[in-house]
Design an enzyme around this catalytic site. Structure first.
Site, PDB file in Angstrom:
ATOM      1  N   ASP A  67      21.381  13.080   8.248  1.00  0.00           N
ATOM      2  CA  ASP A  67      21.532  14.273   7.425  1.00  0.00           C
ATOM      3  C   ASP A  67      22.666  15.166   7.926  1.00  0.00           C
ATOM      4  O   ASP A  67      23.233  14.943   9.006  1.00  0.00           O
ATOM      5  CB  ASP A  67      20.207  15.055   7.361  1.00  0.00           C
ATOM      6  CG  ASP A  67      19.442  15.055   8.697  1.00  0.00           C
ATOM      7  OD1 ASP A  67      20.082  14.881   9.749  1.00  0.00           O
ATOM      8  OD2 ASP A  67      18.213  15.209   8.678  1.00  0.00           O
ATOM      9  N   ASN A 136       6.403  20.352   9.896  1.00  0.00           N
ATOM     10  CA  ASN A 136       5.805  20.284   8.555  1.00  0.00           C
ATOM     11  C   ASN A 136       5.751  18.853   8.027  1.00  0.00           C
ATOM     12  O   ASN A 136       5.487  18.639   6.841  1.00  0.00           O
ATOM     13  CB  ASN A 136       6.563  21.184   7.577  1.00  0.00           C
ATOM     14  CG  ASN A 136       7.986  20.692   7.307  1.00  0.00           C
ATOM     15  OD1 ASN A 136       8.434  19.717   7.908  1.00  0.00           O
ATOM     16  ND2 ASN A 136       8.693  21.379   6.432  1.00  0.00           N
TER      17      ASN A 136
END
Ligand code: F6R
Length: 263
Positions: A67, A136
């Site tokens: 990313d 998360n």
């Protein structure tokens, strides 16, 4: 999924690095999938040690990063172009021309993402993908509710992710980019092997959801349950909420020697 629980973060790095090292030893021009963040640093440290000792040669190895932020100058020390150059390319001695990071600065984002997917395909796919996991449950920057069919694309970072990553930006949330380009979950699942590392109590819930929770886009890491060759290496703190921790310890302790990663 193979789950390996070891006492320290350093050992997490060593076990995961051994899995990567085997791939590089077997294929001089192996394609590595590389991650940023704190978690893989111990892997890179161990791989660097092996390269310095002359045990591994990364000069022909190719790499694709997971990313990159959007809206950050690549000269910024926290751009993933800079982080990958500093922590991976330079430390391991990769040829910079063979290391790729998504182009978060592209004027045509859709084209940049499609090109990235094509480059991975043309390289023959990723031989081993190194992963961390967000608190998360994200992998890459596939935040909760990302599609399991997703490919490289632009994503909005979750508030939790931006808050967690503020530590890389002088603890100033305003400096943390709001968007990124990330390989999709389907892109990650295409890699021939996955090795995910996590350490510390802050990852314990995410690790439990990934390994033992339902297959759910609410925990993107649970996508690893679909992969035939996924190894999760965690320290005791990150393993704290695993119901079957004793079973994983037992399994790893009784692996035949040729299947063990520590060497
Ligand atoms: C990094 C990445 C992220 C991180 C995750 C954990 O390229 O894709 O998924 O792996 O945010 O980050 P750390 O290791 O810093 O806790």
């Amino acid at each position: 999924m193979q789950v390996v629980i070891v006492p320290t973060a350093e050992q997490v790095g060593r076990v995961a690095a051994a899995k990567v090292a085997k791939v590089v030893r077997d294929k001089a021009d192996a394609v590595l999938g590389v991650a940023t963040g704190s978690s893989p640093l111990a892997i890179y440290a161990e791989l660097e040690r092996r390269a310095t000792a002359g045990e591994l040669d990364f000069s022909a190895v190719r790499a694709f990063a997971l990313d990159e932020y959007v809206g950050i100058d690549y000269a910024h020390e926290q751009s993933y172009h800079a982080v990958i150059r500093r922590e991976v390319t330079e430390r391991l001695g990769l040829n910079p021309a063979l290391v790729h990071v998504p182009d978060g600065a592209a004027s045509d984002i859709a084209r940049a993402c499609a090109d990235y997917e094509r480059m991975i395909r043309e390289a023959g796919g990723v031989d081993i993908q190194i992963l961390g996991i967000g608190a998360n449950g994200h992998i890459g920057f596939n935040e909760p509710t990302s599609s399991f069919a997703s490919r490289t694309r632009i994503k909005t970072l979750a508030p939790r992710t931006r808050a967690d990553n503020a530590r890389f930006f002088d603890d100033d949330l305003d400096q943390v980019p709001t968007h990124c380009l990330t390989q999709g979950l389907a892109t990650i699942l295409d890699a021939h092997r996955l090795v995910l590392v996590a350490t510390g109590a802050g990852k314990a819930d995410a690790v439990a959801a990934m390994v033992e929770g339902p297959l759910s886009s609410m925990c993107p890491g649970s996508a690893l349950q679909l992969h035939p060759d996924a190894t999760v290496v965690v320290d005791e703190d990150a393993a704290a909420r695993l119901q079957l921790a004793d079973y994983y310890r037992h399994t790893y302790a009784h692996l035949p020697a040729w299947q063990r990663y520590e060497d």
